[in-house]
Scaffold this active site. Structure first.
Site, short mmCIF file in Angstrom:
data_model
loop_
_atom_site.label_atom_id
_atom_site.label_comp_id
_atom_site.label_asym_id
_atom_site.label_seq_id
_atom_site.Cartn_x
_atom_site.Cartn_y
_atom_site.Cartn_z
N ASP A 217 0.93 -0.99 0.05
CA ASP A 217 0.05 -0.04 -0.07
C ASP A 217 0.80 1.19 -0.08
O ASP A 217 2.05 1.10 0.14
CB ASP A 217 -0.78 0.06 1.26
CG ASP A 217 -2.17 0.66 0.84
OD1 ASP A 217 -3.21 0.57 1.62
OD2 ASP A 217 -2.07 1.64 0.28
C1 GLC Z 1 -4.74 3.84 -0.16
C2 GLC Z 1 -5.43 2.69 0.13
C3 GLC Z 1 -5.70 1.81 -1.08
C4 GLC Z 1 -5.57 2.52 -2.17
C5 GLC Z 1 -3.92 2.99 -2.30
C6 GLC Z 1 -3.88 3.83 -3.65
O1 GLC Z 1 -3.83 4.37 1.07
O2 GLC Z 1 -5.28 2.27 1.49
O3 GLC Z 1 -6.76 1.05 -0.57
O4 GLC Z 1 -5.75 1.45 -3.32
O5 GLC Z 1 -3.56 3.97 -1.26
O6 GLC Z 1 -4.68 4.91 -3.71
#
Ligand code: GLC
Length: 747
Positions: free
Chosen positions: A297
């Site tokens: 993430d």
């Molecule tokens: C965010 C979220 C994740 C998302 C990613 C990209 O922090 O936790 O669910 O896909 O960043 O935006």
């Protein structure tokens, strides 16, 4: 040289055994890896946010060509994520960056672009915005999820966004958690069925061929039950509970062939998940058999140092995470990962073999998505996007997801009634589309779609402008405001309040109290005090508590964030044009101090106070009313004892629509394992289906009980246990007992 050859052969064998990918393509991947430099390989493992290559550093798509060239030519970046703009801007932007990537870089490897299209094409200005997953789950209809996945694919593929960071497969067990609305609710079976339907439909969508898309099972694992409710804070989940309630949706996703996984930013049982070799290698790869791409993430290697403090610096965080098993780092806006990786390779701490494993998975994903053949947006696919049709589907999805929780008969509203409408969501488009609409926190009102209606506007269309009185109040904060509201309501017959939560996302939605805020409770109290019938629509991402008011309100609807056609859907239900059929995919808490998910073991208090039934929730899992009535009868079993492993028992139930309206009914089948070596939940959902019944019509619905599939449960090592003993099957308020006895002993 010999060593390289051995590595190549091993890699080739692994990839060939892993996937149904042609040996020709594997040879190509293999040859690519063989000629790639270390820098080029590490670049493929690095993902940047579009904000690093746009002119103003936002998600809006005006390319900063110099920054972009530096990222792909100097740093060999192989992936980007997250922009938000119109189709036209998307088209130009993706065309431009893929052209530079495949024409100006040494190896001409195409980019893979990630996007959070979590409730439709929500980062495209013209995109169709659907309800969030929590509402889709309330439909208890996998076809509803398939509809959303299909439209999302059709609206996403034309602009070359081949990697969708969806679906969330975290189980919504903690209603405080600010991402609760992104889940398919609190039941692992429901999450599994809805998640695999999304993945299979999205990744296998025939309407966009030759384009292919990847979904992403997220966030592996244990993210959704933070002990204190805040986002990205520690979860403490015993191994047996993890296997029984958190693993199944991910296992279902892997069995459905999901191509990628995103990792949980939080901590599980003291381990920062992004640095856990047990979770990312032993559990994810070896025990659950996932073979695709694992992406972190956002900035989560940095968080190992800055938030979890499980490493002393970024370089150690890089080592910990790559050694644990990540393939791609969502670095977002930093090249530090590249420098650290090069140093770790130079020091011999990360081997070229380990890097080639990740690069091989990433290249294989790009091959499988057809990016080497054509990475560009498609005008032909864009011409097939039919917004009108898609928005009709969005309304139908919302209509089937809305839950009628309470109705003393005031609904459906009769024509000609004078209706006062007020509250946070009464005239707000943002409260209908909700979070992750054009931006992660949702878009301001003036950036919401022009062609969209608020609830107030849609009510006017249906009931007539002169019958509607809009009082522009988000809540009541003083005695003076209350008196004024009561005066405003004097000439109205009915009061309609749209209450809930302004859109929020992730840690921005952290709360300390599940109770609905005071000003909205005051508004409900004022409405109740008028003595007129009160109807409340809940526009919220999680079940905010309002028990005292709920017990005095005449009708309550849970709509979640119902999307771009949410107003029309709500009005069709309020007016009776549509018969509601949603059922709660979660428990609606009675109080903030005691949240007990539906399958929890009854506390001793419940058992020994049976003549004083303890009210466990405001509304139970599976709660959902209709404007008609469904009568369940004749629950029958083809047998009442399992004596052989491969034996099946057929359960059947008669359901009759005894009302004078057609309706849909979600038939929910539960099983109770009455005695278990490991304490068993009171009951667990094991099958569901949605049926249509005309007035007076009746149908027989069946459920085939397969012991290994529905009667076993995992121990703390994930080994399935199937025990002799007595079980109950429950459906529509009826129940029947049956047994497992493979030794033919008498009971
Ligand atoms: C965010 C979220 C994740 C998302 C990613 C990209 O922090 O936790 O669910 O896909 O960043 O935006």
């Amino acid at each position: 040289m010999r060593k390289i050859l051995v590595v190549i052969i091993i890699l080739f064998a692994n990839l060939l055994s892993a996937f149904s990918i042609s040996s020709k393509e594997l040879t190509r991947i293999d040859s690519l890896i063989h000629i790639m430099t270390l820098d080029e390989k590490i670049g493929q493992m690095t993902q940047l946010c579009f904000s690093t290559i746009t002119l103003d550093g936002s998600k809006s798509l005006d390319l900063n060509v110099d920054n972009f060239r530096e990222s792909v030519i100097k740093y060999n970046i192989g992936s980007f994520l997250s922009g938000s703009d119109s189709y036209d801007k998307w088209f130009k932007f993706i065309t431009a960056i893929q052209k530079i990537a495949v024409e100006e870089t040494r190896l001409k490897i195409p980019l893979i672009i990630g996007i959070d299209h979590v409730h439709g094409a929500n980062y495209v200005t013209e995109g169709t915005i659907f309800p969030h997953n929590i509402s889709l789950a309330c439909s208890f209809n996998q076809q509803v999820v398939a509809k959303v996945a299909t439209v999302c694919a059709i609206e996403t593929a034309p602009i070359g966004l081949t990697w969708n960071f969806a679906p969330v497969l975290d189980v919504g067990k903690n209603p405080y958690w600010p991402r609760f609305y992104e889940t398919f609710g609190e039941d692992p079976f429901l999450c599994s069925e809805m998640g695999k339907t999304f993945i299979k439909t999205y990744e296998g969508c025939p309407h966009i061929l030759p384009a292919k898309l990847s979904a992403c099972a997220k966030h592996f694992i244990g993210y959704s039950d933070p002990k204190y409710g805040y986002d990205r804070t520690p979860s403490e989940i015993p191994a047996q509970v993890l296997w029984e309630f958190f693993v199944p949706p991910f296992k279902a996703a892997f069995d459905a062939g999901v191509k990628t996984v995103m990792i949980n930013s939080g901590e599980l049982n003291g381990e920062a998940v992004h640095g856990s070799k047990y979770l990312l290698d032993t559990l994810l790869r070896q025990q659950l058999g996932f073979k695709g791409v694992v992406v972190t993430d956002i900035k989560d290697i940095e968080r190992l140092e800055l938030m979890h403090k499980t490493v002393e610096n970024q370089k150690e965080g890089t080592f910990r995470s790559v050694d644990a098993g990540i393939d791609m780092y969502m670095a977002c806006n930093s090249y530090l990962f590249i420098r650290n990786m090069k140093e770790l390779v130079a020091e011999g701490r990360i081997s070229m073999k380990r890097i080639d494993e990740s690069v091989g998975r990433i290249l294989r994903l790009k091959f499988e998505l057809g990016l080497f053949d054509n990475p560009y947006p498609s005008k032909q696919l864009l011409s097939k996007v039919n917004q009108t049709k898609n928005q009709i589907e969005a309304r139908e999805v919302a209509e089937e997801s809305i839950v009628l929780l309470k109705n003393d008969g005031i609904l459906p509203l009769s024509k000609g009634k004078k209706i006062l409408i007020s509250g946070l969501g009464a005239n707000s488009k943002g409260m209908l589309n909700g979070p992750w609409t054009f931006d992660w926190l949702g878009a301001p009102e003036n950036q919401q779609p022009q062609n969209m209606k608020s609830l107030y506007e849609s009510m006017q269309d249906k009931f007539g402008t002169k019958n509607l009185k809009y009082v522009d109040l988000e809540g009541i904060n003083s005695e003076k405001e209350k008196k004024q509201f009561i005066r405003d309501a004097k000439n109205s017959d009915i009061i309609l309040l749209a209450v809930g939560e302004k859109p929020y996302s992730e840690f921005m939605g952290n709360i300390n109290d599940l109770t609905l805020d005071k000003m909205q409770l005051n508004l409900m109290d004022a409405a109740i005090e008028t003595g007129k019938p009160v109807v409340v629509v809940l526009l919220e991402g999680r079940p905010r508590v309002f028990t005292e008011q709920a017990d005095k309100i005449n009708a309550i609807l849970f709509a979640g964030y119902p999307g771009i056609k949410g107003a029309e859907a709500l009005v069709n239900i309020l007016s009776g044009s549509v018969n509601p059929s949603g059922k709660l995919a979660f428990t609606y808490p009675l109080s903030v101090g005691h949240v007990s998910p539906y399958y929890n073991k009854p506390s001793e208090y419940n058992i020994y106070w049976k003549n004083n039934p303890v009210r466990k929730n405001l509304f139970p899992f599976g709660q959902g009313l209709s404007y008609t009535n469904f009568e369940y009868s004749k629950l029958e079993l083809s047998d009442t004892i399992f004596t052989k492993d491969n034996q099946e028992i057929m359960a059947t139930i008669r359901i009759k629509n005894t009302g004078n309206l057609p309706g849909k009914e979600a038939v929910l089948w539960y099983v109770s394992d009455e005695i278990g070596t490991i304490s068993r939940p009171v009951t667990l959902l094991k099958h569901f289906e949605k049926i249509d019944l005309k007035e007076g019509e009746e149908k027989t619905v069946k459920f085939i009980i397969k012991p290994n599939e529905q009667l076993s449960y995992p121990d703390k090592n994930g080994c399935q246990i199937l025990e002799n003993g007595s079980f109950k099957i429950l459906v529509g308020g009826l129940e029947k007992r049956f047994y497992i006895n493979k030794t033919n002993a008498l009971f």
